[in-house]
Design a protein around this motif. Structure first.
Motif, PDB file in Angstrom:
ATOM      1  N   GLU A  32       0.804  -1.216   0.000  1.00 31.44           N
ATOM      2  CA  GLU A  32       0.000   0.000   0.000  1.00 31.44           C
ATOM      3  C   GLU A  32       0.847   1.281   0.000  1.00 31.44           C
ATOM      4  OE1 GLU A  32      -3.994  -0.857   2.272  1.00 31.44           O
ATOM      5  OE2 GLU A  32      -2.317  -1.697   3.433  1.00 31.44           O
ATOM      6  N   THR A  33       1.746   1.336  -0.971  1.00 33.19           N
ATOM      7  CA  THR A  33       2.579   2.519  -1.129  1.00 33.19           C
ATOM      8  C   THR A  33       2.926   2.688  -2.601  1.00 33.19           C
ATOM      9  OG1 THR A  33       4.523   3.668  -0.226  1.00 33.19           O
ATOM     10  CG2 THR A  33       4.823   1.363  -0.849  1.00 33.19           C
ATOM     11  N   ARG A  34       3.593   3.775  -2.947  1.00 31.95           N
ATOM     12  CA  ARG A  34       4.136   3.971  -4.296  1.00 31.95           C
ATOM     13  C   ARG A  34       5.575   3.490  -4.254  1.00 31.95           C
ATOM     14  NH1 ARG A  34       4.711   8.798  -6.451  1.00 31.95           N
ATOM     15  NH2 ARG A  34       4.275   8.081  -8.575  1.00 31.95           N
ATOM     16  N   ALA A  35       5.785   2.254  -4.637  1.00 27.80           N
ATOM     17  CA  ALA A  35       7.086   1.613  -4.477  1.00 27.80           C
ATOM     18  C   ALA A  35       7.989   1.912  -5.664  1.00 27.80           C
ATOM     19  CB  ALA A  35       6.914   0.107  -4.330  1.00 27.80           C
ATOM     20  N   PRO A  36       9.193   2.445  -5.421  1.00 30.41           N
ATOM     21  CA  PRO A  36      10.124   2.659  -6.529  1.00 30.41           C
ATOM     22  C   PRO A  36      10.603   1.331  -7.123  1.00 30.41           C
ATOM     23  CG  PRO A  36      10.766   3.925  -4.584  1.00 30.41           C
ATOM     24  CD  PRO A  36       9.724   2.937  -4.151  1.00 30.41           C
ATOM     25  N   VAL A  37      10.682   1.290  -8.441  1.00 32.04           N
ATOM     26  CA  VAL A  37      11.305   0.185  -9.172  1.00 32.04           C
ATOM     27  C   VAL A  37      12.325   0.838 -10.097  1.00 32.04           C
ATOM     28  CG1 VAL A  37      10.952  -1.782 -10.706  1.00 32.04           C
ATOM     29  CG2 VAL A  37       9.147  -1.120  -9.080  1.00 32.04           C
ATOM     30  N   TRP A  38      13.548   0.332 -10.120  1.00 30.59           N
ATOM     31  CA  TRP A  38      14.566   1.018 -10.906  1.00 30.59           C
ATOM     32  C   TRP A  38      15.620   0.046 -11.415  1.00 30.59           C
ATOM     33  CZ3 TRP A  38      14.526   0.748  -5.701  1.00 30.59           C
ATOM     34  CH2 TRP A  38      15.710   0.463  -5.041  1.00 30.59           C
ATOM     35  N   GLY A  39      16.436   0.557 -12.334  1.00 30.78           N
ATOM     36  CA  GLY A  39      17.494  -0.261 -12.904  1.00 30.78           C
ATOM     37  C   GLY A  39      18.173   0.469 -14.046  1.00 30.78           C
ATOM     38  N   GLU A  40      18.656  -0.304 -15.020  1.00 33.00           N
ATOM     39  CA  GLU A  40      19.368   0.258 -16.173  1.00 33.00           C
ATOM     40  C   GLU A  40      18.876  -0.402 -17.456  1.00 33.00           C
ATOM     41  OE1 GLU A  40      23.502  -0.328 -15.466  1.00 33.00           O
ATOM     42  OE2 GLU A  40      23.595   1.120 -13.818  1.00 33.00           O
ATOM     43  N   ALA A  41      18.887   0.360 -18.513  1.00 36.01           N
ATOM     44  CA  ALA A  41      18.507  -0.134 -19.843  1.00 36.01           C
ATOM     45  C   ALA A  41      19.295   0.684 -20.866  1.00 36.01           C
ATOM     46  CB  ALA A  41      17.002   0.004 -20.064  1.00 36.01           C
ATOM     47  N   GLU A  42      19.039   0.431 -22.134  1.00 34.47           N
ATOM     48  CA  GLU A  42      19.682   1.242 -23.164  1.00 34.47           C
ATOM     49  C   GLU A  42      19.227   2.698 -23.024  1.00 34.47           C
ATOM     50  OE1 GLU A  42      21.988   0.332 -25.409  1.00 34.47           O
ATOM     51  OE2 GLU A  42      22.000  -1.609 -24.385  1.00 34.47           O
ATOM     52  N   PRO A  43      20.124   3.663 -23.125  1.00 29.36           N
ATOM     53  CA  PRO A  43      19.704   5.067 -23.041  1.00 29.36           C
ATOM     54  C   PRO A  43      18.555   5.364 -24.001  1.00 29.36           C
ATOM     55  CG  PRO A  43      22.091   4.930 -23.036  1.00 29.36           C
ATOM     56  CD  PRO A  43      21.585   3.538 -23.309  1.00 29.36           C
ATOM     57  N   GLY A  44      17.536   6.022 -23.460  1.00 30.58           N
ATOM     58  CA  GLY A  44      16.371   6.359 -24.258  1.00 30.58           C
ATOM     59  C   GLY A  44      15.336   5.264 -24.374  1.00 30.58           C
ATOM     60  N   ALA A  45      15.608   4.081 -23.839  1.00 27.81           N
ATOM     61  CA  ALA A  45      14.646   2.977 -23.940  1.00 27.81           C
ATOM     62  C   ALA A  45      13.396   3.280 -23.126  1.00 27.81           C
ATOM     63  CB  ALA A  45      15.283   1.675 -23.460  1.00 27.81           C
ATOM     64  N   ARG A  46      12.241   2.895 -23.661  1.00 32.38           N
ATOM     65  CA  ARG A  46      10.993   3.013 -22.921  1.00 32.38           C
ATOM     66  C   ARG A  46      10.831   1.765 -22.053  1.00 32.38           C
ATOM     67  NH1 ARG A  46       6.962   6.343 -23.108  1.00 32.38           N
ATOM     68  NH2 ARG A  46       7.800   7.304 -24.995  1.00 32.38           N
ATOM     69  N   VAL A  47      10.611   1.976 -20.763  1.00 30.26           N
ATOM     70  CA  VAL A  47      10.513   0.884 -19.802  1.00 30.26           C
ATOM     71  C   VAL A  47       9.085   0.812 -19.291  1.00 30.26           C
ATOM     72  CG1 VAL A  47      11.428  -0.109 -17.668  1.00 30.26           C
ATOM     73  CG2 VAL A  47      12.921   1.295 -19.134  1.00 30.26           C
ATOM     74  N   ARG A  48       8.510  -0.381 -19.349  1.00 33.32           N
ATOM     75  CA  ARG A  48       7.128  -0.596 -18.890  1.00 33.32           C
ATOM     76  C   ARG A  48       7.146  -1.582 -17.729  1.00 33.32           C
ATOM     77  NH1 ARG A  48       7.215  -0.248 -24.405  1.00 33.32           N
ATOM     78  NH2 ARG A  48       5.762   1.265 -25.366  1.00 33.32           N
ATOM     79  N   ILE A  49       6.409  -1.240 -16.664  1.00 38.41           N
ATOM     80  CA  ILE A  49       6.392  -2.061 -15.451  1.00 38.41           C
ATOM     81  C   ILE A  49       4.948  -2.367 -15.092  1.00 38.41           C
ATOM     82  CG2 ILE A  49       7.090  -2.178 -13.034  1.00 38.41           C
ATOM     83  CD1 ILE A  49       8.798   0.503 -14.394  1.00 38.41           C
ATOM     84  N   ALA A  62      14.543   5.517 -19.938  1.00 41.38           N
ATOM     85  CA  ALA A  62      15.913   5.524 -19.435  1.00 41.38           C
ATOM     86  C   ALA A  62      16.624   6.803 -19.851  1.00 41.38           C
ATOM     87  CB  ALA A  62      16.667   4.299 -19.959  1.00 41.38           C
ATOM     88  N   ASP A  63      17.383   7.379 -18.925  1.00 41.66           N
ATOM     89  CA  ASP A  63      18.063   8.634 -19.225  1.00 41.66           C
ATOM     90  C   ASP A  63      19.322   8.391 -20.060  1.00 41.66           C
ATOM     91  OD1 ASP A  63      20.116   7.789 -17.515  1.00 41.66           O
ATOM     92  OD2 ASP A  63      19.490   9.060 -15.846  1.00 41.66           O
ATOM     93  N   GLY A  64      20.127   9.438 -20.243  1.00 40.67           N
ATOM     94  CA  GLY A  64      21.297   9.332 -21.103  1.00 40.67           C
ATOM     95  C   GLY A  64      22.344   8.356 -20.611  1.00 40.67           C
ATOM     96  N   ARG A  65      22.318   8.032 -19.322  1.00 46.06           N
ATOM     97  CA  ARG A  65      23.236   7.033 -18.774  1.00 46.06           C
ATOM     98  C   ARG A  65      22.627   5.639 -18.745  1.00 46.06           C
ATOM     99  NH1 ARG A  65      23.962   7.343 -13.758  1.00 46.06           N
ATOM    100  NH2 ARG A  65      22.121   8.605 -13.306  1.00 46.06           N
ATOM    101  N   GLY A  66      21.352   5.564 -19.129  1.00 49.63           N
ATOM    102  CA  GLY A  66      20.645   4.292 -19.094  1.00 49.63           C
ATOM    103  C   GLY A  66      19.891   4.044 -17.811  1.00 49.63           C
ATOM    104  N   ALA A  67      19.953   4.961 -16.865  1.00 51.55           N
ATOM    105  CA  ALA A  67      19.263   4.771 -15.587  1.00 51.55           C
ATOM    106  C   ALA A  67      17.775   5.098 -15.727  1.00 51.55           C
ATOM    107  CB  ALA A  67      19.885   5.656 -14.520  1.00 51.55           C
ATOM    108  N   TRP A  68      16.955   4.330 -15.064  1.00 45.41           N
ATOM    109  CA  TRP A  68      15.517   4.585 -15.057  1.00 45.41           C
ATOM    110  C   TRP A  68      14.942   4.275 -13.684  1.00 45.41           C
ATOM    111  CZ3 TRP A  68      12.652   0.364 -13.755  1.00 45.41           C
ATOM    112  CH2 TRP A  68      13.225  -0.897 -13.982  1.00 45.41           C
ATOM    113  N   LEU A  69      13.832   4.925 -13.369  1.00 45.58           N
ATOM    114  CA  LEU A  69      13.121   4.688 -12.117  1.00 45.58           C
ATOM    115  C   LEU A  69      11.663   5.038 -12.328  1.00 45.58           C
ATOM    116  CD1 LEU A  69      14.129   5.515  -8.486  1.00 45.58           C
ATOM    117  CD2 LEU A  69      11.915   6.309  -9.342  1.00 45.58           C
ATOM    118  N   ALA A  70      10.796   4.211 -11.805  1.00 48.92           N
ATOM    119  CA  ALA A  70       9.358   4.478 -11.829  1.00 48.92           C
ATOM    120  C   ALA A  70       8.770   4.024 -10.504  1.00 48.92           C
ATOM    121  CB  ALA A  70       8.694   3.751 -12.995  1.00 48.92           C
TER     122      ALA A  70
END
Length: 472
Positions: A32-49, A62-70
């Motif tokens: 019952e919270t907004r739980a962060p999920v994060w990791g790395e992918a190809e820069p600019g990749a669209r990540v679906r969770i 994913a940002d320019g370094r490939g980092a993403w968080l949702a």
């Protein structure tokens, strides 16, 4: 000296999609919270969770370094679920539970395992392990690794609690989790980031360490190593290196709260500890997400005959007690279950239970529970006697033997002597013939002292002192 090579940990996931270390099969997410999920992918990749408890899909890029968080909305406690992450390559985590997640940290008494052997061995170990069939308790053991800089990865895996796996669990974490699992009937996740013999300074983040002049030498040493830009051997006692390698890779995971069992290695700088622990707590709460109120529950160190002790142990116990002034903290007292001959007392069951009492009452709404033993509130001088009043007395004070032990008093000469004591309602009257005009009281101040003042729930009084006189 604790030495380890500073190196990066590899993730065993597809090369174009990597999840942060805690995101594995058999994990537990905070409910019952907004739980962060994060990791790395190809820069600019669209990540679906998407979690299987919902049809909703959360997207990020994913940002320019490939980092993403949702952040995903987690449901009420339950499972097993799946958690699917798709960035061209798809990862599906299986057997995901949703419940209560706690981070436990500290030195060897928190690291101490159920099974006998190195860094392990508890009271009735074989029996406890044999009955440890609690599949909704999960334990993540973070690999020991100091680091120069905040890391994004660490070694570790989730284990489902069973007689085959529980022996390697932190005993305090397990018994805490077992109490919550039984009482709340929800999954419990315990994230174990511990290292035997370490000081609190190593568990601070770099920014916090830089605020303390006492740590300037550590800060300068690490700055020089960073500037050298070459592999180095790190001492695990140096400020911030364990936060960098073992805590930062876990953030900003959603947690309910924190458990802490440490202090034995900081007896020599108890005065600074009074500022170090609250600063560490503030940083942990800032780094990890989850419910608005994140309790920090810790253990007052147990009796042990430290060589050469002249009051440092009693002083740090009192500092720990005073740290209860920080909001949403709680302290389990171990004055009655320590072992003066063993710095690792075997009764970890009761340590876990006492921490769980604080959580059940203060976090989970079991307000009628007696959650603590007596805690010093105030004292008044009454001629040749001192009246000491306590909070958390429950249904009243009792003595665990023929007479109350553990009290000492002193006059203006600051020479403490053993005192007599008797219960008077919600107070204890303390006196000694050798001190006709007392001005200060101490209780449980000796390193190996095992005093016997309790409330009627058989929870022991916390060690304390009323003076602030220097320790020799």
């Amino acid at each position: 000296m604790f030495l380890a090579l500073c190196c990066a940990a590899a993730m065993t996931m597809p090369t174009d999609l990597r999840l942060a270390p805690l995101f594995q099969d058999s994990m537990v997410l905070q409910r019952e919270t907004r739980a962060p999920v994060w990791g790395e992918a190809e820069p600019g990749a669209r990540v679906r969770i998407r979690g299987s408890w919902s049809e909703s899909v959360v997207e990020t890029v994913a940002d320019g370094r490939g980092a993403w968080l949702a952040r995903i909305e987690t449901p009420k406690a339950g499972g097993p679920f799946t958690l699917e992450v798709n960035a061209g390559t798809k990862v599906v985590l299986q057997d995901v539970l949703v419940g209560e997640v706690w981070l436990c940290s500290g030195q060897s008494n928190m690291e101490w395992k159920l099974r006998p052997g190195e860094l392990g061995g508890i009271m009735n170990a074989s029996e406890e392990i044999a009955k440890a069939s609690f599949p909704r308790i999960r334990h993540f053991d973070v690999g020991n690794r100091p680091a120069l800089r905040p890391e994004r990865s660490c070694n570790g895996r989730w284990s489902v609690c069973s007689p085959e796996t529980a022996g390697e669990f932190s005993a305090v974490a397990y018994f805490f989790a077992r109490e919550l699992n039984v009482e709340l009937d929800v999954p419990i996740g315990m994230v174990n980031a511990t290292w035997s013999g370490t000081r609190i300074e190593a568990w601070l983040d770099d920014a916090t360490a830089r605020r303390f002049p006492d740590l300037a030498q550590d800060v300068l040493h690490l700055d020089a190593l960073r500037a050298a830009s070459k592999p180095v051997a790190l001492d695990a006692q140096v400020a911030s290196v364990l936060f960098n390698g073992m805590v930062e890779p876990l953030a900003p995971f959603a947690l309910r709260g924190f458990l802490w069992y440490q202090g034995e290695s900081n007896r020599d700088n108890f005065a600074t500890y009074s500022r170090l622990q609250p600063a560490m707590v503030d940083n942990l709460r800032a780094r990890f997400e989850g419910p608005e109120i994140q309790p920090f529950l810790f253990v007052q160190i147990a009796p042990f005959a430290y060589e050469g002790d002249v009051g440092q142990t009693g002083a740090i116990r009192d500092v720990q007690r005073r740290c209860l002034a920080q909001p949403h903290t709680g302290m389990a007292v171990t004055m009655d279950i320590g072992d003066p001959a063993d710095i690792h007392p075997a009764n970890k069951q009761e340590v876990g239970r006492r921490l769980a009492l604080w959580a059940l009452c203060k976090t989970y709404g079991r307000e009628k529970l007696v959650f603590s033993g007596p805690l010093y509130r105030e004292h008044t001088l009454e001629g040749a006697q001192v009246r000491v009043r306590f909070d958390s007395i429950g249904e009243g004070l009792i003595e665990g033997g023929d007479h109350i032990t553990g009290f000492e008093i002193a006059g203006d000469d600051r020479k403490f002597v053993r005192a007599q004591a008797r219960i008077d309602g919600d107070s204890v009257i303390v006196w000694a013939q050798a001190v006709p005009k007392p001005v200060a009281v101490r209780y449980g101040f000796g390193a190996a002292m095992q005093p016997i003042l309790f409330n009627k729930s058989w929870l022991p009084a916390a060690a304390f002192r009323t003076d602030d006189w220097p320790i020799p």
